[in-house]
Design an enzyme around this catalytic site. Structure first.
Site, PDB file in Angstrom:
ATOM      1  N   ARG A 124       0.857  -1.188   0.000  1.00  0.00           N
ATOM      2  CA  ARG A 124       0.000   0.000   0.000  1.00  0.00           C
ATOM      3  C   ARG A 124       0.894   1.239   0.000  1.00  0.00           C
ATOM      4  NH1 ARG A 124      -2.377   0.368   6.280  1.00  0.00           N
ATOM      5  NH2 ARG A 124      -0.442   1.048   7.223  1.00  0.00           N
ATOM      6  N   GLU A 138      -3.082   7.700   7.489  1.00  0.00           N
ATOM      7  CA  GLU A 138      -1.718   7.675   8.039  1.00  0.00           C
ATOM      8  C   GLU A 138      -0.696   8.176   7.023  1.00  0.00           C
ATOM      9  OE1 GLU A 138      -1.160   3.682   9.514  1.00  0.00           O
ATOM     10  OE2 GLU A 138      -2.328   4.070  11.315  1.00  0.00           O
ATOM     11  N   GLU A 164      -7.655   5.059  15.874  1.00  0.00           N
ATOM     12  CA  GLU A 164      -7.353   3.632  15.775  1.00  0.00           C
ATOM     13  C   GLU A 164      -6.665   3.162  17.035  1.00  0.00           C
ATOM     14  OE1 GLU A 164      -5.093   2.281  12.437  1.00  0.00           O
ATOM     15  OE2 GLU A 164      -6.214   3.463  10.975  1.00  0.00           O
ATOM     16  N   GLU A 177      -3.002  -8.151   7.225  1.00  0.00           N
ATOM     17  CA  GLU A 177      -3.371  -7.776   8.587  1.00  0.00           C
ATOM     18  C   GLU A 177      -4.332  -8.766   9.232  1.00  0.00           C
ATOM     19  OE1 GLU A 177      -2.417  -3.081   8.858  1.00  0.00           O
ATOM     20  OE2 GLU A 177      -4.457  -3.536   8.209  1.00  0.00           O
ATOM     21  N   LYS A 178      -4.337  -9.973   8.763  1.00  0.00           N
ATOM     22  CA  LYS A 178      -5.305 -10.938   9.307  1.00  0.00           C
ATOM     23  C   LYS A 178      -4.980 -11.322  10.739  1.00  0.00           C
ATOM     24  CE  LYS A 178      -3.036 -14.679   6.858  1.00  0.00           C
ATOM     25  NZ  LYS A 178      -2.480 -13.910   5.749  1.00  0.00           N
ATOM     26  N   PHE A 179      -3.728 -11.134  11.155  1.00  0.00           N
ATOM     27  CA  PHE A 179      -3.388 -11.434  12.545  1.00  0.00           C
ATOM     28  C   PHE A 179      -3.490 -10.206  13.445  1.00  0.00           C
ATOM     29  CE2 PHE A 179      -1.046 -15.034  10.447  1.00  0.00           C
ATOM     30  CZ  PHE A 179      -1.824 -16.047  10.988  1.00  0.00           C
ATOM     31  N   HIS A 180      -4.016  -9.101  12.886  1.00  0.00           N
ATOM     32  CA  HIS A 180      -4.294  -7.915  13.699  1.00  0.00           C
ATOM     33  C   HIS A 180      -5.692  -8.099  14.287  1.00  0.00           C
ATOM     34  CE1 HIS A 180      -5.045  -3.781  14.809  1.00  0.00           C
ATOM     35  NE2 HIS A 180      -3.845  -3.416  14.422  1.00  0.00           N
TER      36      HIS A 180
END
Lengths: 653, 653, 653
Positions: free
Chosen positions: C108, C147, C302, C350-353
């Site tokens: 990104r 951000e 956030e 970010e699946k483990f966020h």
């Protein structure tokens, strides 16, 4: 069985020496009992001195010399290091890093796996070799390339991008399918066509995980495709078996896939003589090579007689170290002992790498140990071609390795280290272990260990459950069955269908973290303790586990998971253990004991010495004492002594 | 003798200050006793404000101002930092890294040593300067460029590749000779023509070692060739002597070759005031500078009055530290004390580097110490131009340094550290040391020390043997005489002809290795012990040595070499020692004592204080007490005290 | 007050989920008490599926669904991650590193802040969004990009070079003015025109310091200019307030300038649950956000409900940790609690966020804590929009941060660490702190702390002096007021006009240095002691100070500064302290006590527990016990207990 086994010899590079040395080579090979020489590995520049100008005279000559004294030739295809003229004329063959740096001429392996030009030139060279030597009686095997991927396992060039896209199109069919598999809805990554997709080159933040994983798979396949090209050429003109030399537990190549494409597996491995654990690592690699080939024999294609040249400090081997790791290879399935290299170089980047003939010549401890091993190996001829039996399997998976190496994970786990921890615990119990491919049939094993298998397929899930149903004890560790093979979270919650198998549910991960974000991370992982029926020290990982249908064997004592299960055991058809942390030290041994007891697996010998290695092959029990202490060993009702650094080889039924 | 010695002054950059400051500069220079100012070092952009537009008015003016008060000018050629306009118009002047990154404008030294465009512009500038100031009475010396190679010592651009090829063709004549010298038969590296050869840019694995070494040599020569170009221009228009400022024990440049091309040697060195060992490193550099010039005087061209600005933490000097390292330079041969820089900058990257006039002006401890040193130096005028006698030589070699820096070696040895270890041991014994070029005549020395001289020529071998035959005690350490000057293994076995000189044969190396290949390497080298007549701690290295004709003074106690010789001594015409490990701590001192006793070399003074530095020059004994404790010193039958941090200068015969 | 405060919700990315999940989202949002969702942050590729082809149907649908149940929308402009098609068609949008590496598609934020093409496409997208949703009643705020600068804060491309030159021309007018400001007379860097100036790309040595600083300023402004472009578009078509999410104490962006361009400040921050100090870092960030907005409320945009995914090891939060850092935010001024993200991803980086709805769904400890916090926050509605009072200010400056990060400095000081040390000392005294912009009015504060403010303007100097004149106690630390805002040495000597304010003169710096230049630097800063009325341990820094008009409170005990002042206090209108070292441990607390006593600042509570956080907002005293021990707290004459890990919220006058 591999033709002319046992092989005893090594890489032989006569083109690097004046011809007056050749006769001395032949004399010393005979003195040392050499049976096979690997010839031509880095000789492309001597075989094709300019574009299309081939010179086989020297190779003819040396093959005849070897053949005349009965030494077989493992003939390399010489494609591992393109000549400078090729890179100068065709810079498109050169590999490119993720940062866009082109890797050039001056060392070796300077070719992109996806370069069409490289492939064309390599193919022509192999065709010439096969046409000339395809039916030569000295040629006992073919040896494609050399250590595929050793230095350049992934290439990010534009040509590689094109090949990656083709690979993806073949796999996914449509860009919609790729978008779905990669989860490109996340971070606005949706692709409109395959033309937009790139290798994971330098980018601002974490690459798409599935893109990374597919690029890892593609890169392994791109090299494998080169090997297959060479295989096709050889098959068309020769009946000799084909191999290529692997490099043990090598991350960039999925050797499960590769092993399908060789007639016999071969391996290069260089345990560090200064590292006590490296004999166990070596054992692990031997068992892996045997397992890759489906239990068939394999060949130790390269080892060193003493020091190597590429570590920070290169320790030499003692006579004992050389003998024990050599016998270890044979005991664990190798049909010979080959070395890099026959005569130690006196020039170039590997001149400090030991050879069978060292700089000091034949009146040296190194050459004497070579002669002794040649003789000892000849006495083990009966063992060649026989199998090794294991009742324990460790499931090993490149997809999980690749996934765990990615940055955006619950923690930076070292897959090789977690697998090795389990292997080591079993080795120290004198138990022989196979490695198993996820999804492969596990029947026949009494114990199946599954360390941190983060990525699973339905087949992988099913194979373990079926083994358990058939009576095998199963042990699964933390961070297994978390993701499917496109790296989506597995359906039905962490562990997927193993939730029922194990009788647990995992709610949240709790790896240990570092104390102060304003300071540097301390070296080494923090440890904690677990308590219960099994208790002791553990490291790195805890998690919130619910034992829905399992007995709790240990609980966490600290942190967010405190009081919750750390180790569980479900009594189904056969026991199914879940281990939610990384056991350390004595705890690991205690768990291994419990698993072996559950599985009814008996160690080959009884001894207090963990460094006494025991393996049975071909009716022979190999006892290798890697310890500095003499060991007392019970084999059935017999008790014997094996002195420190010595081996004993007993006949068994 | 250098004209107008003793020099006292520093780099003076009036172009960085408004003219109203200039008169204050002159006033303060006179107050401080300044005799010479180095002018113009970074003034190219002010001398040539656009292509071909020269402005010498300001330089005329400041030279006249200095001349008017009797201050000499060391005139710099100003070529060290090309103006931005030059790089914009001619980007081909910019250097390129091995990874292909171009280094641009914004700092300094942004030119490729092999750039023809840079050379053309630099030459024109020097021609202009020489035409204008070649016979100016104020100009006491010329100062080419500045710290050649400080930031850019090797360039990998295409133009550098062309120059490298020309250098190789000049050296080898034919590509066949290069192939032979480089051993390109290894790894299929055979070149068909010089056009195929490249600098050792990014590549997949270890570069060809001889290619690397030749590129190191070429890179030193490429910069030297720029210096020689400037020298030729100056010689044609001026009689003033020429120098360029070296940087101590600086790896990229072979100063033995460079020193041949200057009229007097000069040096920049900045010992770290917070590092106790750095006064010894400084002494080593002074002795090296004296040795490079063949015993002639030399000039300390740059030192700091207090802190520098480029370390992680920049400690200031105390009055005592400034005085002692200044006197040390004079005692070891410098004909003056120059500084970077006269007036501390108030802008730019070096504003935190101390000057003779600090930010705080003249009412500061720094300016007061400068005034005091100006006066003290004037009192030492008799010492200028006199020599320093040494009976001990350490053989120092850039080829060995470059070879040992390569990755594919028995171990990663730090050449500077091993040389320094021997220098330090002798310094702490109050013995003066020369450095000697390999192959140079060593007659006149009573003791010759040869640390890790991995690369040797026949001349280097012969010079040490001849010194021994002529009565000098010789000490050779491990990993010496292993390779010839094309990095082939030396003929006749490790140590070559020194096997007879030393009475030993070396069979195999055994550097200490790290404990666990799955863990990070521990910091620091492991140590071991050796035992015998000489015993104690040693580090990093052991090897298998056979004492064929030598007395064993110590044996290894551990590892593969256990029980074998660690230190040997052959009694030939004179003793010849072989030291097969890196002695540490007190053992190093004991070996130094034994060598000095064998050689009959007597320390200049007797004292229990190792940090009492003693040197004789020009009939003066300099006693410099770098310790925090007062020292009692015996000089012949006289005993005196030198207080902590103080110096005493005695007249001697 | 922010519309619809308190906000409770998070980033919501419905485009990443099938529509059947949407209804479950709405149900669970209502269950959790969600009031606002941030929508569309990474949806560009879904909004504009190909160049100019827009699809708002899905966004219409989800906004209606949210609106239907009364949930407001914080609408993101979706410009943070350009779609792959855009980079493929216009590679000029891609950012380039200082080494020339282009950062591409796959993660990104792959755009250059100075790309005209990126700006054009981003503008068109925002115009479309504003045209469609500018007056939609659900839209409670606009959220530009995401951000800014998180991964790519500085771009060195050719287009960035052009933009940098334009910025410089705007600032300096003439190249002569730039040459003067940058001090280009040094190192021959004089520019003939703006066309010669480049970003500080890879270069041989230290870049010009002012060039570096101006590039830091330019880079912050270049991103800010993108934000302003979006603001202009939104203002033209909507009345909703505009924000963009900051990232706490984020080095690349000067948030003082940025905060002027938002209607309310918002912040993303992720304290590490495994780091005890991180709750204090969090408090510092909350106070900074409040201060940036001039005391106005702000929004925690956030936070995580549990673990993040980007640390080496990602620890989860306990219920208590989640609750306390949430309440901390509200207490320190946030008008709500937003999270990344609503539903935890099951794909992508970010699946483990953690999310508000974790992988395990609603029957989890995480979802239960979310529900509880939703309810607790609703009960704090009265606090929304109210202010927080502080009597202490810490002066914080991006110019000084940027200057201290440069390599050529007296020492490598960590600005964030030195600021945090002072914040922490005051936090542990239960005192509320504001941050102040240099030069801002400091009236109203009783104590002003100025840590390592290396760069000063006249206004910054004056503001502190005026505060002192008006009765505020002032404390200035070492390495403050050394440089002016073009990084020239400040006029009149170090500390400039503060020399009179503080009654001291600083002659020379003496940072502590490392012991051996031949070894690696040891980890951690050395410590020393200071002695006197205030005594204890200090680290990293000493200097030579003259107390011209101040009382000496402590002196250095070691090194060059030994015996000289380490801490001084001048009694003027109000006390003015100078602290010439970095106090550690108890000494820091003792100094804080002395300063608070001088200033007459009373802590909010009295307790022996330093980890008991106390803040007053909106008539409520928040007591948050971050300790593992129960705490006894005195509030005025009342004494109460706050259990370990618990909060108490009391009404106060």
């Amino acid at each position: 069985m591999i033709p002319r086994a046992p092989w005893f010899g090594g890489d032989y590079n006569p083109e690097q020496w004046p011809r007056e040395v050749w006769d001395d080579d032949i004399r010393l090979m005979q003195k040392a009992g050499v049976t096979v020489a690997t010839v031509g590995v880095f000789s492309w520049a001597h075989l094709e001195t300019a574009d299309g100008e081939f010179d086989f005279e020297w190779l003819d000559a040396i093959i005849e010399k070897l053949h005349a004294v009965g030494i077989g030739v493992d003939l390399a295809t010489a494609t591992a290091s393109p000549p400078p003229w090729l890179a100068l004329a065709h810079p498109d063959i050169l590999p490119v890093t993720a940062d866009g740096v082109t890797l050039g001429v001056g060392s070796r392996q300077h070719y992109s796996p996806s370069s069409a030009t490289y492939r064309r030139y390599a193919k022509r060279l192999v065709e010439k070799l096969v046409a000339r030597y395809g039916h030569h009686p000295a040629v006992v095997a073919w040896h494609t390339n050399n250590e595929y991927g050793c230095h350049v396992s992934r290439c990010y060039s534009d040509e590689s991008a094109v090949a990656f896209r083709a690979w993806l199109q073949e796999k996914y069919g449509t860009i919609a399918a790729l978008n779905d598999a990669w989860g490109t809805a996340f971070w606005s990554q949706r692709y409109g066509s395959f033309d937009e997709v790139l290798p994971p080159r330098a980018m601002p933040s974490f690459p798409n995980p599935t893109q990374l994983l597919d690029f890892d798979r593609f890169s392994s396949d791109a090299l494998l495709d080169l090997h297959r090209m060479e295989v096709e050429v050889i098959r068309a003109g020769s009946n000799a078996p084909i191999t290529t030399n692997f490099m043990g537990l090598f991350e960039p190549l999925d050797y499960w896939k590769w092993a399908e494409q060789v007639d016999f597996v071969s391996d290069d491995f260089y345990p560090d003589p200064a590292d006590e654990s490296s004999v166990i690592v070596a054992a692990m690699h031997r068992d892996l090579m045997r397992s890759l080939g489906g239990g068939k024999p394999w060949m130790l294609m390269e080892q060193a007689t003493s020091a190597v040249n590429w570590r920070t400090r290169n320790a030499p081997k003692s006579d004992s170290q050389y003998r024990l790791v050599s016998l270890q290879s044979v005991a664990r399935g190798s049909d010979g002992l080959m070395h890099f290299q026959w005569r130690q170089s006196n020039r170039g980047a590997e001149k400090f790498h030991s050879g069978m003939v060292p700089h000091g010549g034949e009146n040296t401890r190194v050459f004497r140990r070579v002669e002794a091993m040649g003789a000892e190996l000849a006495g083990l001829a009966d063992v060649m071609g026989t199998e090794v039996e294991a009742k324990v399997a460790i499931v090993l998976d490149w997809d999980s390795w690749w996934a765990l190496r990615q940055a955006a994970n619950p923690a930076q786990l070292d897959y090789r280290r977690t697998v090795f921890a389990w292997y080591r615990a079993l080795w120290e119990k004198h138990v022989t272990v196979d490695f198993a491919r996820p999804g492969a049939d596990l029947s026949g094993y009494d114990l199946v260990v599954v360390p941190t298998l983060q990525v699973v397929t339905d087949a992988a899930l099913a194979a373990v459950a079926e083994a358990n149903a058939a009576g095998a004890t199963v042990a699964v560790t933390y961070q297994s069955a978390i993701l499917n093979d496109t790296l989506g979270v597995v359906d039905g919650g962490y562990l997927g269908s193993w939730q029922d198998l194990l009788g647990v549910r995992v709610e949240e991960f709790a790896p240990y973290a570092f104390p102060d974000q304003f300071e540097n991370a301390p070296a080494g992982a923090p440890t904690t303790t677990i308590a219960g029926e099994l208790s002791g020290t553990a490291s790195g990982w805890s998690e919130i586990v619910h034992a829905t249908d399992a007995e709790v064997k240990a609980t966490f004592t600290e942190g967010i998971a405190a009081g919750g299960p750390a180790i569980t055991r479900r009594s189904g058809e056969a026991p199914a253990w879940y281990i939610a942390t990384q056991p350390e030290g004595e705890l690991m041994g205690a768990i291994a004991d419990a698993l072996l007891a559950d599985a009814g697996v008996t160690p080959l010998v009884a001894t207090d010495e963990p460094r006494l290695e025991a393996v049975v092959r071909g009716g022979k029990l190999f006892l290798l004492n890697h310890s500095d202490e003499d060991a007392t060993v019970s084999v059935g009702s017999t008790e014997l002594q094996v002195a420190a650094g010595e081996a004993a080889i007993l006949s068994v039924d």
